[in-house]
Write a protein that holds these residues in place. Structure first.
Motif, mmCIF file in Angstrom:
data_model
loop_
_atom_site.group_PDB
_atom_site.id
_atom_site.type_symbol
_atom_site.label_atom_id
_atom_site.label_comp_id
_atom_site.label_asym_id
_atom_site.label_seq_id
_atom_site.Cartn_x
_atom_site.Cartn_y
_atom_site.Cartn_z
ATOM 1 N N UNK A 134 11.050 46.857 36.631
ATOM 2 C CA UNK A 134 11.124 47.232 35.216
ATOM 3 C C UNK A 134 12.556 47.164 34.712
ATOM 4 N N UNK A 135 13.167 45.966 34.687
ATOM 5 C CA UNK A 135 14.575 45.854 34.293
ATOM 6 C C UNK A 135 14.813 45.934 32.788
ATOM 7 N N UNK A 136 13.788 45.623 31.987
ATOM 8 C CA UNK A 136 13.908 45.659 30.527
ATOM 9 C C UNK A 136 15.114 44.864 30.046
ATOM 10 N N UNK A 137 15.234 43.656 30.581
ATOM 11 C CA UNK A 137 16.374 42.802 30.244
ATOM 12 C C UNK A 137 15.971 41.521 29.524
ATOM 13 N N UNK A 138 14.692 41.375 29.216
ATOM 14 C CA UNK A 138 14.220 40.132 28.627
ATOM 15 C C UNK A 138 14.521 40.017 27.144
ATOM 16 N N UNK A 139 15.138 38.907 26.766
ATOM 17 C CA UNK A 139 15.385 38.634 25.359
ATOM 18 C C UNK A 139 14.150 38.031 24.686
ATOM 19 N N UNK A 140 13.420 37.228 25.454
ATOM 20 C CA UNK A 140 12.208 36.566 24.960
ATOM 21 C C UNK A 140 11.122 36.722 26.015
ATOM 22 N N UNK A 141 9.922 37.063 25.568
ATOM 23 C CA UNK A 141 8.779 37.180 26.469
ATOM 24 C C UNK A 141 7.666 36.299 25.921
ATOM 25 N N UNK A 142 7.245 35.309 26.702
ATOM 26 C CA UNK A 142 6.213 34.370 26.282
ATOM 27 C C UNK A 142 4.892 34.692 26.975
ATOM 28 N N UNK A 143 3.797 34.696 26.220
ATOM 29 C CA UNK A 143 2.475 35.012 26.764
ATOM 30 C C UNK A 143 1.520 33.885 26.403
ATOM 31 N N UNK A 144 0.912 33.290 27.421
ATOM 32 C CA UNK A 144 0.110 32.081 27.218
ATOM 33 C C UNK A 144 -1.298 32.348 26.697
ATOM 34 N N UNK A 145 -1.970 33.423 27.181
ATOM 35 C CA UNK A 145 -3.351 33.665 26.744
ATOM 36 C C UNK A 145 -3.794 35.050 27.193
ATOM 37 N N UNK A 146 -5.006 35.425 26.817
ATOM 38 C CA UNK A 146 -5.489 36.790 27.025
ATOM 39 C C UNK A 146 -5.523 37.174 28.496
ATOM 40 N N UNK A 147 -5.832 36.252 29.404
ATOM 41 C CA UNK A 147 -5.900 36.590 30.826
ATOM 42 C C UNK A 147 -4.554 37.051 31.370
ATOM 43 N N UNK A 148 -3.481 36.591 30.767
ATOM 44 C CA UNK A 148 -2.129 36.938 31.227
ATOM 45 C C UNK A 148 -1.436 37.949 30.301
ATOM 46 N N UNK A 149 -2.192 38.496 29.360
ATOM 47 C CA UNK A 149 -1.615 39.473 28.438
ATOM 48 C C UNK A 149 -1.688 40.864 29.042
ATOM 49 N N UNK A 150 -0.520 41.471 29.262
ATOM 50 C CA UNK A 150 -0.412 42.782 29.892
ATOM 51 C C UNK A 150 0.673 43.567 29.152
ATOM 52 N N UNK A 151 0.288 44.441 28.217
ATOM 53 C CA UNK A 151 1.299 45.188 27.455
ATOM 54 C C UNK A 151 2.258 45.983 28.334
ATOM 55 N N UNK A 152 1.750 46.582 29.414
ATOM 56 C CA UNK A 152 2.640 47.317 30.305
ATOM 57 C C UNK A 152 3.649 46.380 30.957
ATOM 58 N N UNK A 153 3.193 45.196 31.366
ATOM 59 C CA UNK A 153 4.110 44.224 31.939
ATOM 60 C C UNK A 153 5.185 43.811 30.958
#
Length: 248
Positions: free
Chosen positions: A57-76
């Motif tokens: 949980x580094x919380x260092x991402x400037x951009x987070x890309x999500x391809x589709x619902x199967x890979x969508x994880x709000x906690x992640x």
């Protein structure tokens, strides 16, 4: 393991989660699912190869890309995104179309930019292109009723340019028309035996695409995603394409 390529670094954190870092920018693809960032596989996900990342949980991402619902994880997403991150998510992600209890994209505390299958956007000076990602109707990745596991319109892949290095994460897709013509430096395909292109198809695409480096991921999270990564690497290398495995 961290892979270094032309001034950027790439790290496969498990399942479909990839971290890229350039000189001033950190980009994540598809963070989370199946315990890959919490340190423990979910109960029904035994894991056959790549282990989960321990409480990441580094919380260092400037951009987070999500391809589709199967890979969508709000906690992640919350684990990897900085406070002022931008989430670039496929527009077709519908939390009501899954039995998982998920926050809507609109409820995330980040700027969210929704994209279609063939978008061209600029986020924090990082060019991002989306590519269609789906299974062929007459292919092998179909359900018992003959419909594709990933029908056209379910998601996308992402091509991003970090410090002028173009990185392509395919998302969950078969090999599609146009993939081979992409100008890619770092090619990141799935090589799982089900749901996506497999290692043989990914090797053929790598040869046709001729990137500077291939880094496979999205395999060995659970049994149906098993793949012989060593055989894939040997196959790709024999074709004259540099390849690396990010495995512990």
């Amino acid at each position: 393991m961290t892979v270094r390529h032309d001034g950027i670094t790439a790290e496969w954190l498990g399942y479909a989660t990839l971290r890229l870092e350039g000189e001033d920018t950190v980009v994540y693809f598809d963070p989370g699912r199946y315990g890959v960032l919490t340190g423990e596989w979910e109960p029904d996900t035994p894991g056959v190869g790549h282990p989960p990342t321990q409480d990441y949980a580094p919380k260092d991402g400037d951009i987070v890309c999500v391809t589709h619902i199967h890979h969508y994880d709000p906690d992640g997403i919350r684990r990897v995104a900085s406070d002022d991150a931008t989430v670039v998510a496929f527009e077709g992600i519908n939390v009501h179309a899954t039995d998982r209890d998920l926050d809507r994209l609109a409820d995330l505390d980040y700027e969210v930019r929704k994209v279609g299958m063939e978008a061209d956007v600029l986020v924090d000076d990082v060019p991002i292109w989306t590519m269609p990602a789906y299974n062929h109707e007459d292919g092998r990745n179909v359900k018992d009723d003959g419909t594709p596991i990933h029908p056209k319109g379910i998601g996308c892949g992402f091509l991003v340019a970090i410090d002028d290095i173009r990185v392509f994460w395919t998302g969950d897709t078969d090999v599609l028309e146009g993939h081979a013509e992409l100008d890619v430096s770092l090619f990141v395909p799935s090589i799982a035996q089900h749901y996506t292109m497999n290692r043989h198809e990914a090797a053929d695409l790598a040869e046709a695409m001729d990137p500077d480096l291939v880094l496979p991921m999205h395999y060995n999270t659970f049994t149906s995603l098993e793949a012989d990564s060593g055989a894939f690497a040997e196959d790709v290398a024999k074709r004259g394409v540099p390849v690396v495995l990010d495995e512990n």
